[in-house]
Structure formats: structure tokens, C-alpha cells
Write an enzyme that holds these catalytic residues in place. Structure first.
Site, PDB file in Angstrom:
ATOM      1  CE  LYS A 206      -3.680   2.077   2.721  1.00  0.00           C
ATOM      2  NZ  LYS A 206      -4.646   1.899   3.797  1.00  0.00           N
ATOM      3  CD  GLU A 212       8.946  -5.990   7.518  1.00  0.00           C
ATOM      4  OE1 GLU A 212       8.637  -4.888   6.998  1.00  0.00           O
ATOM      5  OE2 GLU A 212       8.734  -6.265   8.706  1.00  0.00           O
ATOM      6  N   GLY A 268      -5.059  -2.221   4.894  1.00  0.00           N
ATOM      7  CA  GLY A 268      -4.226  -3.349   4.451  1.00  0.00           C
ATOM      8  C   GLY A 268      -4.904  -4.687   4.678  1.00  0.00           C
ATOM      9  NE  ARG A 269      -7.030  -4.200  10.745  1.00  0.00           N
ATOM     10  CZ  ARG A 269      -6.405  -3.054  10.926  1.00  0.00           C
ATOM     11  NH1 ARG A 269      -5.224  -2.832  10.357  1.00  0.00           N
ATOM     12  NH2 ARG A 269      -6.942  -2.099  11.669  1.00  0.00           N
ATOM     13  CD  GLU A 354      -2.293  -4.758  11.351  1.00  0.00           C
ATOM     14  OE1 GLU A 354      -1.094  -5.076  11.449  1.00  0.00           O
ATOM     15  OE2 GLU A 354      -2.840  -4.542  10.259  1.00  0.00           O
ATOM     16  CG  HIS A 385      -4.896 -36.574  15.726  1.00  0.00           C
ATOM     17  ND1 HIS A 385      -5.111 -37.811  16.291  1.00  0.00           N
ATOM     18  CD2 HIS A 385      -5.836 -36.431  14.760  1.00  0.00           C
ATOM     19  CE1 HIS A 385      -6.110 -38.407  15.664  1.00  0.00           C
ATOM     20  NE2 HIS A 385      -6.578 -37.589  14.735  1.00  0.00           N
ATOM     21  CE  LYS A 505       5.301  -0.845  10.058  1.00  0.00           C
ATOM     22  NZ  LYS A 505       4.470  -0.002   9.204  1.00  0.00           N
TER      23      LYS A 505
HETATM   24  O1  F6P Z   1       1.545  -4.369   9.870  1.00  0.00           O
HETATM   25  C1  F6P Z   1       1.154  -3.069   9.608  1.00  0.00           C
HETATM   26  C2  F6P Z   1       0.737  -2.859   8.197  1.00  0.00           C
HETATM   27  O2  F6P Z   1       0.531  -1.508   8.001  1.00  0.00           O
HETATM   28  C3  F6P Z   1      -0.493  -3.651   7.825  1.00  0.00           C
HETATM   29  O3  F6P Z   1      -1.665  -3.077   8.203  1.00  0.00           O
HETATM   30  C4  F6P Z   1      -0.305  -3.777   6.349  1.00  0.00           C
HETATM   31  O4  F6P Z   1      -1.136  -4.765   5.877  1.00  0.00           O
HETATM   32  C5  F6P Z   1       1.164  -4.098   6.279  1.00  0.00           C
HETATM   33  O5  F6P Z   1       1.725  -3.298   7.289  1.00  0.00           O
HETATM   34  C6  F6P Z   1       1.844  -3.870   4.959  1.00  0.00           C
HETATM   35  O6  F6P Z   1       1.876  -2.533   4.571  1.00  0.00           O
HETATM   36  P1  F6P Z   1       2.105  -2.102   3.081  1.00  0.00           P
HETATM   37  O7  F6P Z   1       1.043  -2.728   2.244  1.00  0.00           O
HETATM   38  O8  F6P Z   1       2.043  -0.615   3.064  1.00  0.00           O
HETATM   39  O9  F6P Z   1       3.465  -2.595   2.646  1.00  0.00           O
END
Ligand code: F6P
Length: 550
Positions: A206, A212, A268-269, A354, A385, A505
Site C-alpha cells: 500500500k 520488508e 491493508g487487512r 490488528e 491430534h 518499526k
Molecule cells: O503491519 C502493519 C501494516 O501496516 C499492515 O496493516 C499492512 O497490511 C502491512 O503493514 C503492509 O503494509 P504495506 O502494504 O504498506 O506494505
């Protein structure tokens, strides 16, 4: 908003809970032979049996009163109207617009966003069809055979869950991989058997700034260029982006013509049905993707219009509140009896935790009650199990959601009847247990009886649908999205921000140079963190050859 514990319906619920908390499901079923037919609700092809919950008709009517007093109807309407109900980020919350049919009108800041949504869907369809047909060629002229989605959180969990869930409908000649972790092993293992000339990366972010994702995307870029002779022009044929941030996409070197847009009113979620679902669309094709959106939309409409006592997400949300706040249950187990849904619990963890992991109300005051329960689970029957022992005979109350389909996608043999028998048997065993008398009647020696007793009275929902199709998946995800919404309204929290992920972060960003610098850094953390950093730096320097290579 009046604090939860001071609302009239809440007080009535507390008193009612005191009265009925010891009632056993055995007695509730015995007193009402039709309970298992009555305490059910069905909509848009999803059947919810909530009869095996520790509730009476009065419980339900008080919970619905609580929903009314908490303003659930108004909040639902506000969300669908595009009001900025994510108040801490001053944003509308309009994932429902992502699945609104062509021609719908959903207005944000004076603009109908539905045409923009469909323009992106059309662009995604065109792109997906070209990749699937082989018309989209890589830099060396070969068609794409491997699609690697790079993203994290909502930009990974939805795509990977949907890919796994809908694998049956996917083009099996294409290989899909999902890279999320900053741990280099994730990328390395995902691409080790792939040919760069046949591999397309979807960089899904987003913000297009997430550590990452951007680190993995740069590594992917290097891997691609190395395998393709270093010609920068290759990037345009092997990288596309899904983002709200065109400037950062361009900075990375991806042609913004190959960018699929979404908007800040998609959390995002809540984004697997936006362009973030591009990998899903490539896997299952545009028609199946639209059918998934239709499933979402059917559940949205049900949530928006159905009376609360027949509204599946409202009922599930209220039951979650009932156990979380009155029984002090700390977790909810989600147990899909469908191997394709193996990543569904992981997906739900972000959606629920979240969203509901908040300790202040919309007005910024401390909440007066517990908020989000911990969601967890594994597909059945594997969990039986492993951890079911604790659910059956442990000291904690763990409400369970069992999810199962009437028809299997893999018919041969007796597997499906056996699978379904296990679901029904589990819910029955949890609810009714086995009394000491029953255990004794089996000839169990006296000393062993307590160990073999199942006290029962352990609540569960059973969610039953015809078969796992793209449409059914859309309905299921929307069911949980709106259940989370319902819970958030009762707790009066902002279910759509996620400030809690920020601090770690920021600290990690500051620490990276301290780990990487060649000169000994000046550390000013606490003594634990300082010595961990120093120890890591020593370990790093002393690292020998990889034993696997010797
Ligand atoms: O973990 C926090 C968050 O902002 C989530 O809500 C989101 O899904 C994720 O990081 C990834 O963010 P982005 O899509 O901006 O890379």
C-alpha cells in the site's frame, strides 16, 4: 459514547450472565428439543448453527439490545456512506466499495469511487489474461510461468490465503510463490528453483515504503537483472506494482503503466479484494475473481440490511463479545475442516487482532472492558491430534468456530464423510461431554473416572456452506470482516488503525546501522539491548563457513 460497562443493556447482560453462566448445554437442549433448528440463521448460502452456545433467547435479545444501544445500525450506515470512521487516520473505510457492482454509486469526498474501482479491475483483468495466455512475455521473449508476490501483512496474508483456498480453481501450469519475511531465507527458498526469464514479481505494498517488502523487492530486482544479463529494461517486463503510492513505485523503476492502484480508504487487512488480489486473479482468472467479489458483496448487502437477529456477522460478533467480556474467554479457535483453508486462521489473525487489539476508545479514553480476543486455529482434523485436548478437558473456555462444506472438491473415496463426521462429532463432544455416570457405566475403574470425564458445555459455532468456491470464500471473509466491525462498535474502538505496529518499526530502523557499522557503535539503549547488540556483532564476525556447503 457511554462507556460499555455503563450502558443499560450491558448491565442487564451482566445480571443475566450471573443467572445463566452455570447452565449446561445438555439442559438447554433437553429443555428445548427444537433448539438445534431454531438457533440457526441462514443467508446467502451460509448456514450458521449457533445453538451450541451458552445462551438463551434472553441472552440474544440482550446482546441485540446492546448492539442497538452501541449504535451499530448507525455505524454500519456510516461505513457504507463513506464517512471517515477511521478517525485516527481521518479515512473512510470502504472495502465494501471494492466489491460493489459496476454502476453502483459510493461517494467519498464528493466523488463516486465505483467507476475507479472497476477501471482498476478491468486493467487487472486485461493483465491477468495476458499473463495466463502467455501473451505477456518476459525480457527474453519467453512467457511467464512463475508469479512471485512480494508483500507483507495485508499485502501478503490475503493473497496467500486466497491462493491456497482457491488452488482448485487455479491455472496449474503457473507456479505461485509468496515472499514476505525480511529473513533472506524466504526470498532465497522461494526463487531457488525458478528461472528469472519466466518469473514475474508483483510488488504489493500500500505504502511502497515497508522495510520488508522494499528489501525483498530490491533483492528480487538484483536476482532478476543478474539472471537476465543486467539490462535495466528487463524490470518493466518482470515487475509490476500494486500500491497507492505512484511516486515511490516510479522511484523503484517500475513503469507506472504497470501499477495497479488502490486507495487510502482500503485498509491493508481489508485489501485482498482490491488490486492487492492481483496474484489471486492471475491464479484463478478474472471471471472467478469477480465471482469472489460477488460473494463479498452478497455478504455486505446481508450485513447492511438484515435484522440483527438474523444477521450472520452481527450474531457472530455479538457471540464473540459475550464470551470475551462476560465469560472472560481469552481466545477464539477457528477450525476450518477444509485443507484448502489452511491459511485462513493466519489470515484472520491480522484481520481480527490488528483491528481489535486496542486499549482506548474512539474518544481516546481507556476502555472499561477487555477488547480483542486472540484468534488462532489449524485445519481439522490435524488440530484434533494436537491441541483439542486442551479445548475438551483443559481449564480454559475456548469458543470455537467450525467451518465445513457439504461438498468436497476432491471426491474420490470416503474422505469427505469422515471429515464431516469429525466436525459434527467434535461439536457434539464439546457441548455435551461425557458424565461420570457414563464413564462409570463403561466399566472404568473408579480412580480413572475423573480423567475420562468430559464436562462439556464448551461452546461452538458451526458454519456450513455448499462448497468452497471463489464466491463462498468471498462470503466467508466478509462474514468475519463484519463480525470484527460489530465487535469494534460494541467496544467503541477504532478497528481500522494499527498504531501498535509503529514503535517496533521505528526502533528497528534506528538499530540497523548499529548492527551494520564497521566501527563500534555508541550504544545508548537499555543494558539488555546494548549487550544483545554487542553479542550479535561478535557472533556475526566469528561466523565460519556454512556447514551445508562443506
Ligand atoms: O503491519 C502493519 C501494516 O501496516 C499492515 O496493516 C499492512 O497490511 C502491512 O503493514 C503492509 O503494509 P504495506 O502494504 O504498506 O506494505
Amino acid at each position: 459514547m457511554t462507556p460499555l460497562t455503563q450502558r443499560r443493556a450491558w448491565k442487564a447482560l451482566e445480571a443475566h450472565h450471573q443467572k445463566i453462566k452455570k447452565l449446561h448445554l445438555r439442559d438447554l437442549f433437553a429443555a428445548d428439543p427444537k433448539r438445534g433448528e431454531r438457533m440457526t440463521a441462514e443467508a446467502v448460502g451460509i448456514y450458521l448453527d449457533y445453538s451450541k452456545n451458552r445462551i438463551t433467547d434472553e441472552t440474544l435479545s440482550l446482546l441485540i439490545q446492546l448492539a442497538g444501544e452501541s449504535g451499530l445500525r448507525e455505524r454500519i450506515d456510516a461505513m457504507f456512506r463513506g464517512e471517515k470512521i477511521n478517525i485516527t487516520e481521518t479515512r473512510a473505510v470502504l472495502h465494501v466499495a471494492l466489491r460493489a457492482p459496476r454502476g453502483a454509486s459510493i461517494v467519498i469526498d464528493g466523488e463516486n469511487v465505483a467507476p475507479r474501482v472497476h477501471a482498476v479491475l478491468d486493467k487487472m483483468s486485461d493483465f491477468s489474461s495476458r499473463v495466463r495466455s502467455g501473451a505477456w512475455k518476459g525480457h527474453t521473449g519467453k512467457p511467464i510461468r512463475n508469479i512471485v508476490n512480494i508483500g507483507i501483512g495485508g499485502s501478503d496474508l490475503g493473497p496467500v490465503m486466497a491462493y491456497e483456498a482457491l488452488k482448485h480453481y487455479s491455472d496449474r501450469s503457473l507456479t505461485f510463490r509468496f515472499v514476505s519475511n525480511i529473513d533472506g531465507a524466504d526470498f532465497a527458498e522461494s526463487v531457488r528453483d525458478l528461472d528469472p526469464s519466466e518469473t514475474l514479481f508483483i510488488v504489493a505494498s500500500k505504502t511502497f515504503t515497508t522495510l520488508e517488502t522494499m528489501t525483498n523487492a530490491h533483492t528480487a530486482r538484483d536476482w532478476s537483472l543478474k539472471g537476465l544479463g543486467g539490462d535495466e529494461k528487463a524490470v518493466a517486463r518482470h515487475f509490476v506494482a500494486v500500491s497507492t503510492n505512484a511516486a515511490e513505485v516510479a522511484k523503484f523503476g517500475i513503469d507506472t503503466a504497470n501499477m495497479f492502484e488502490f486507495w487510502d480508504w482500503v485498509g491493508g487487512r481489508y485489501s485482498m479484494d482490491s488490486a492487492i488480489g492481483l496474484s489471486t486473479m492471475v491464479a484463478i482468472g478474472p471471471d472467478s475473481f469477480r465471482s469472489m467479489l460477488d460473494g463479498f458483496h452478497q455478504m455486505d448487502e446481508h450485513f447492511r440490511t438484515a435484522p440483527f437477529d438474523r444477521n450472520l456477522p452481527v450474531l457472530m460478533g455479538l457471540l464473540a463479545v459475550w464470551y470475551n467480556n462476560l465469560f472472560n474467554a481469552q481466545t477464539v479457535a477457528v477450525l476450518p475442516y477444509d485443507q484448502y483453508l489452511k491459511r485462513f486462521p493466519a489470515y484472520l489473525q491480522q484481520l481480527t487482532m490488528e483491528s481489535s487489539g486496542k486499549r482506548v476508545t474512539l474518544a481516546g479514553a481507556e476502555v472499561t472492558c477487555e477488547t480483542g480476543p486472540i484468534y488462532w486455529g489449524e485445519p481439522g482434523t490435524n488440530g484434533q491430534h494436537s491441541f483439542y485436548q486442551l479445548i475438551h478437558q483443559g481449564t480454559r473456555l475456548i469458543p470455537c468456530d467450525f467451518i465445513v462444506f457439504g461438498q468436497t472438491l476432491n471426491p474420490p473415496g470416503r474422505h469427505h464423510d469422515m471429515l464431516v463426521a469429525n466436525v459434527f462429532a467434535q461439536t457434539e463432544a464439546l457441548a455435551f461431554g461425557k458424565t461420570p455416570e457414563q464413564v462409570k457405566a463403561e466399566g472404568t475403574p473408579e480412580w480413572l473416572v475423573p480423567h475420562r470425564v468430559f464436562e462439556g458445555n464448551r461452546p461452538s459455532n458451526t458454519i456450513l456452506a455448499e462448497r468452497l468456491t471463489p464466491q463462498a470464500l468471498g462470503k466467508l471473509v466478509a462474514l468475519y470482516e463484519h463480525s470484527v466491525f460489530t465487535q469494534g462498535v460494541i467496544w467503541d474502538i477504532d478497528s481500522f488503525d494499527q498504531w501498535g505496529v509503529e514503535l517496533g518499526k521505528v526502533l528497528a530502523q534506528r538499530m540497523i546501522p548499529e548492527l551494520e557499522s564497521t566501527a563500534e557503535p555508541n550504544l545508548s539503549h537499555d543494558s539488555s539491548t546494548n549487550s544483545l547488540i554487542r553479542r550479535y556483532r561478535r557472533l556475526k564476525e566469528s561466523s565460519g563457513p556454512d556447514p551445508a556447503q562443506q
